[in-house]
Design an enzyme around this catalytic site. Structure first.
Site, PDB file in Angstrom:
ATOM      1  CG  HIS A 360       3.949  27.599  48.382  1.00 18.98           C
ATOM      2  ND1 HIS A 360       3.782  26.800  47.279  1.00 18.98           N
ATOM      3  CD2 HIS A 360       5.250  27.943  48.420  1.00 18.98           C
ATOM      4  CE1 HIS A 360       4.938  26.686  46.657  1.00 18.98           C
ATOM      5  NE2 HIS A 360       5.840  27.379  47.323  1.00 18.98           N
ATOM      6  NE  ARG A 467       8.693  30.153  49.907  1.00 19.48           N
ATOM      7  CZ  ARG A 467       9.252  29.507  50.930  1.00 19.48           C
ATOM      8  NH1 ARG A 467       9.363  30.091  52.094  1.00 19.48           N
ATOM      9  NH2 ARG A 467       9.702  28.270  50.772  1.00 19.48           N
ATOM     10  NE  ARG A 503      10.900  32.163  45.238  1.00 15.13           N
ATOM     11  CZ  ARG A 503      10.394  31.072  45.815  1.00 15.13           C
ATOM     12  NH1 ARG A 503      11.111  29.952  45.853  1.00 15.13           N
ATOM     13  NH2 ARG A 503       9.207  31.089  46.370  1.00 15.13           N
ATOM     14  CD  GLU A 601      12.705  26.124  42.757  1.00 14.66           C
ATOM     15  OE1 GLU A 601      12.197  25.820  43.839  1.00 14.66           O
ATOM     16  OE2 GLU A 601      12.544  27.232  42.224  1.00 14.66           O
ATOM     17  CG  ASN A 624      10.508  23.119  50.120  1.00 13.93           C
ATOM     18  OD1 ASN A 624      11.139  22.435  50.906  1.00 13.93           O
ATOM     19  ND2 ASN A 624      10.215  24.380  50.336  1.00 13.93           N
ATOM     20  CG  ASP A 625       9.171  23.422  43.812  1.00 15.03           C
ATOM     21  OD1 ASP A 625       8.108  22.795  43.731  1.00 15.03           O
ATOM     22  OD2 ASP A 625       9.224  24.646  43.991  1.00 15.03           O
ATOM     23  NE  ARG A 635       5.832  22.677  47.343  1.00 15.77           N
ATOM     24  CZ  ARG A 635       6.705  23.692  47.351  1.00 15.77           C
ATOM     25  NH1 ARG A 635       7.494  23.899  46.311  1.00 15.77           N
ATOM     26  NH2 ARG A 635       6.796  24.480  48.376  1.00 15.77           N
ATOM     27  CB  CYS A 672      16.365  28.589  50.573  1.00 16.01           C
ATOM     28  SG  CYS A 672      15.975  28.489  48.830  1.00 16.01           S
TER      29      CYS A 672
HETATM   30  C1  PEP Z   1      11.743  25.115  47.318  1.00 16.56           C
HETATM   31  O1  PEP Z   1      11.139  24.708  46.330  1.00 16.56           O
HETATM   32  O2  PEP Z   1      12.456  24.395  48.037  1.00 16.56           O
HETATM   33  C2  PEP Z   1      11.640  26.527  47.721  1.00 16.56           C
HETATM   34  C3  PEP Z   1      12.369  27.008  48.688  1.00 16.56           C
HETATM   35  O3  PEP Z   1      10.715  27.289  47.068  1.00 16.56           O
HETATM   36  P1  PEP Z   1       9.128  27.239  47.368  1.00 16.56           P
HETATM   37  O4  PEP Z   1       8.899  26.352  48.551  1.00 16.56           O
HETATM   38  O5  PEP Z   1       8.695  28.629  47.585  1.00 16.56           O
HETATM   39  O6  PEP Z   1       8.589  26.653  46.106  1.00 16.56           O
HETATM   40 MG    MG Z   2      10.279  26.134  44.902  1.00 11.88          MG
END
Ligand code: PEP
Ligand code: MG
Length: 759
Positions: A360, A467, A503, A601, A624-625, A635, A672
């Site tokens: 993050h 976020r 979110r 996700e 991402n997740d 990650r 996103c």
């Molecule tokens: C994701 O997981 O793609 C996402 C946008 O949320 P974060 O990166 O905040 O976990």
């Molecule tokens: Mg996420």
């Protein structure tokens, strides 16, 4: 054996430099294995040869003089084969080479194991015996285990050595990590150290010896009163022995010999914290080496005491520190909250030893346009405070003490970046659409107030992900409902009438709140996102009430739930949102009911996308997740970062499945995750039919520029070709080539970085 292994590694870990680390290895291994010889050969970076660097048992004169090319002699063979060689009679082996300088004619048995770090052979560890006998399986396994454990320590010690020479000779030194946020930072390193770890106190020179001596005395007396106070408070609850521990602490602090040692080092121009850490660590080691178990256990007490005083020292130091212009923050594990400590105009770059580009803190760095390198595992970060450096966030390289040629090279890239940004400025006013008129909503991801201005300047048409955990991370308690309302109002107002997707709190994983710690073995599979807030309806209700109150008169709020794994979570959350909405109506707030959406996700949500889509107003993929959970790649872990690919064919199939399910139920679907912000990824997502692409403000102009160059019909063909490909590398190459053929390859990164920056 395990005990010996641990104690060797521990001892090597605390060595001052590479030669002493190697000396410890050869001495201790020879003793433990009861061999006649133990030697270490290390690869010389310039010649590629393996050089005898330390030995116990061979002639000392041979050190530094015996060289073997890869494949030459037994040592060279161990290195090229990348596996052990275990021989009863070494001389009889065809590869055996005799070096008279070593005196090794006296030894018959040979066992050599490779020392491998990050897939590359650093050197070879060898033991030899006079008699003709094969080393047994247990001995071989011991040496293999030890070599594997020592590889990281040796790599670190080598890097530290390079740095030491650099200090003396003003040489450049280069380290590699993971490219985590694009851009170039030219500035000065500023270490963010954890406050109370004796082993990670940076090596730094005292500017003002008297001030450091005074600092030390203040910290000692602060620690003394703290210990007395705690001892007093716990008096009734402790037995005699436990009370004695407090007295022992106090008498150790009063021990003039420790204080004299520390003051002596400060006078030799070490900072108070470094001097204290060195002296206390030496005491810890002394206790650890004692044979009596009672005294060995006292090592932990000494370490604890050391940490207490250190905490006071660091607190005072930090409060006296000023951030220079062009600060490059460096830490073992930077977290999102450190970003708030440095004024934005002074922050030039970020470097973290742990973590990856998907952590993050890296995502926030990208959002803020701050170049970052993560996972710089071999960087001796404790020793670079105040050093001039360049962070190359395109290639993941760090250059310490850069010379004028290298500096000029990077200054040219910075100029090219500025030029590219200027050329994209005019796009802010143009819509997000392909050359043949296919419209795509290009939204932004936000978290900090600083994102708002940048986003609007770059023509954001809405916010696809706000976020909300970011303002939570920057505090020392949960923000109240009213505090939250004010924060959310600023976002909603700044973007109105454009939609803002907020979110609900997504903590857990690598986003820890200091005031709400979650201790878990497997945090990414644990209590995260919606799981936490459904278990704490008071937090959830307070947050959605604050969001809805903030939308009064604006009506541009959308609420989104993170980490949804099934329909029951959506239903439970919807009930709470409805309840909060009804309460607010009763309280007289004339607000519109906000659309409710979810993030996709985790794999279960992909497979249930249809069922989930029927229960919500919109969906947004968190790639991402989703990548992390589909590929089973943490990650946040730099060791596996090279196999984290959002363009993996399996991820693309999942993305396609989600969009197809959503369109069947006429549910709007966006994405996103970071994939949406890469020009190549964005082309594929548009072809798949995603309605909204939400990304950081830095990347928005690049993505818009790429989309405005292409026809939707061409993208459909590109997608069909890509879906037939079997590996992420092939897909990445294809996209890169596609952008280059269109003449917009430079959108990925300035052209100059693709030529050698190592010159
Ligand atoms: C994701 O997981 O793609 C996402 C946008 O949320 P974060 O990166 O905040 O976990
Ligand atoms: Mg996420």
């Amino acid at each position: 054996m395990l005990g010996s292994l641990r104690s060797i590694v521990q001892q090597v870990n605390t060595a001052r430099d590479l030669p002493s680390a190697l000396d410890i290895i050869v001495r201790r291994v020879r003793d433990v294995m009861q061999t006649r010889v133990c030697s270490v050969y290390l690869r010389d970076k310039h010649s590629g040869n393996y050089v005898l660097m330390a030995t116990e048992g061979l002639n000392q004169d041979a050190v530094g003089k015996v060289h073997m090319a890869p494949g030459e002699g037994l040592v060279g063979n161990v290195a090229t084969r990348e596996e052990p060689i275990n021989l009863e009679h070494a001389e009889a082996h065809p590869a055996f080479q005799y070096f008279p300088a070593t005196g090794e004619e006296r030894f018959s048995a040979f066992l050599g194991t490779p020392i491998i770090h990050h897939r590359s052979v650093l050197g070879v560890l060898v033991v030899q015996q006079a008699e003709r006998r094969r080393f047994d399986e247990g001995e071989e396994a011991f040496l293999v285990t030890l070599s594997a454990q020592l590889a990281g320590v040796i790599a670190h010690a080598e890097a530290t050595g390079a740095l030491a020479t650099m200090g003396q000779q003003r040489n450049e030194a280069k380290f590699s990590g993971l490219a985590a946020s694009p851009g170039i930072a030219i500035g000065r390193a500023h270490i963010v150290a954890p406050p109370a770890n004796l082993a990670t106190v940076p090596f730094a020179c005292a500017m003002d010896v008297d001030a450091e001596l005074a600092l030390f005395q203040q910290a000692l007396s602060a620690a003394r009163s703290e210990i007395r106070e705690v001892g007093e408070r716990l008096k009734g609850e402790l037995n005699k022995e436990e009370r004695a521990l407090f007295d022992a602490y106090i008498s150790m602090l009063d021990d003039s010999s420790i204080a004299v040692e520390v003051c002596e080092r400060i006078r030799q121009k070490l900072t108070a914290s470094r001097a204290w850490a060195e002296v206390m660590l030496e005491h810890v080691r002394r206790f650890e080496a004692m044979s009596d178990s009672y005294f060995r256990d006292r090592a932990a007490d000494v370490r604890d005491l050391g940490a207490r005083v250190l905490m006071h020292l660091r607190q005072q130091e930090q409060s006296q520190r000023d951030y220079p212009n062009n600060t490059i923050l460096i830490g073992e594990e930077l977290t999102a909250s450190v970003l708030a400590d440095v004024p934005r105009e002074k922050l030039a770059g970020l470097v973290s030893v742990k973590g990856s580009g998907n952590s993050h803190v890296a995502i926030l760095a990208r959002a803020m346009g701050v170049p970052a390198v993560m996972g710089a595992q071999d960087l001796p970060w404790e020793q670079v405070d105040g050093v001039d450096m360049i962070v190359d966030g395109y290639r993941g390289n760090l250059h310490l003490q850069p010379g004028s040629e290298l500096r000029r090279h990077y200054e040219a890239i910075v100029a090219e970046e500025r030029e590219l940004a200027r050329n994209l400025d005019h796009l802010a006013q143009l819509p997000g659409e392909t050359a043949d008129g296919h419209r795509i909503r290009l939204w932004v991801n936000t978290g900090l107030m600083a994102d708002v201005v940048r986003s609007l300047e770059r023509g954001a048409e809405g916010v696809g992900l706000y976020r909300t955990e970011v303002p939570f991370l920057l505090r020392d308690r949960f923000p109240s409902e009213e505090e939250q309302r004010e924060i959310y109002r600023e976002q909603l107002e700044a973007f109105a009438p454009r939609p803002v997707t907020m979110r609900t709190l997504d903590i857990g994983g690598d986003k820890a709140l200091t005031y709400f710690p979650i201790e878990e073995t497997n945090p990414f599979l644990g209590w995260r996102g919606i799981r936490v807030t459904l278990d704490h309806p008071e937090i959830f209700l307070g947050q959605v009430r604050a969001m809805m109150k903030a939308s009064l008169g604006l009506d541009n709020l959308r609420i989104m739930l993170p980490m949804v794994t099934g329909v029951s979570e959506v239903e439970a959350a919807r009930k709470l949102v409805d309840r909060a909405y009804d309460e607010l109506l009763d309280e007289g707030y004339a607000i519109k009911r906000p659309p409710l959406g979810i993030m996709i996700e985790v794999p279960s949500a992909v497979y249930q996308a249809r069922e989930l889509s029927k229960r919500v107003d919109f969906m947004s993929v968190g790639s991402n997740d989703l990548t992390q959970y589909l590929l089973a790649v943490d990650r946040n872990n730099s060791r596996v970062a090279s196999i984290y690919h959002s363009l993996h064919p399996a991820v693309l199939q999942a993305l396609l499945q989600v969009v197809t399910a959503c369109h069947e139920t006429s549910t709007k679907v966006g994405i996103c995750g970071e994939l949406a912000g890469s020009p190549g990824g964005a082309l594929l997502l548009v072809a798949m039919g995603y309605d909204v692409l939400s990304m950081n403000a830095t990347n928005l102009p690049r993505v818009k520029a790429a989309l405005r160059e292409v026809n939707k019909s061409d993208l459909d063909r590109l997608l069909q070709q890509v879906l037939k490909m079997e590996s992420p590398e092939q897909i990445e190459e294809k996209l890169q080539g596609y952008l280059q053929d269109l003449g917009i390859g430079g959108l990925m990164q300035p052209q100059q970085t693709e030529t050698s920056s190592d010159s």
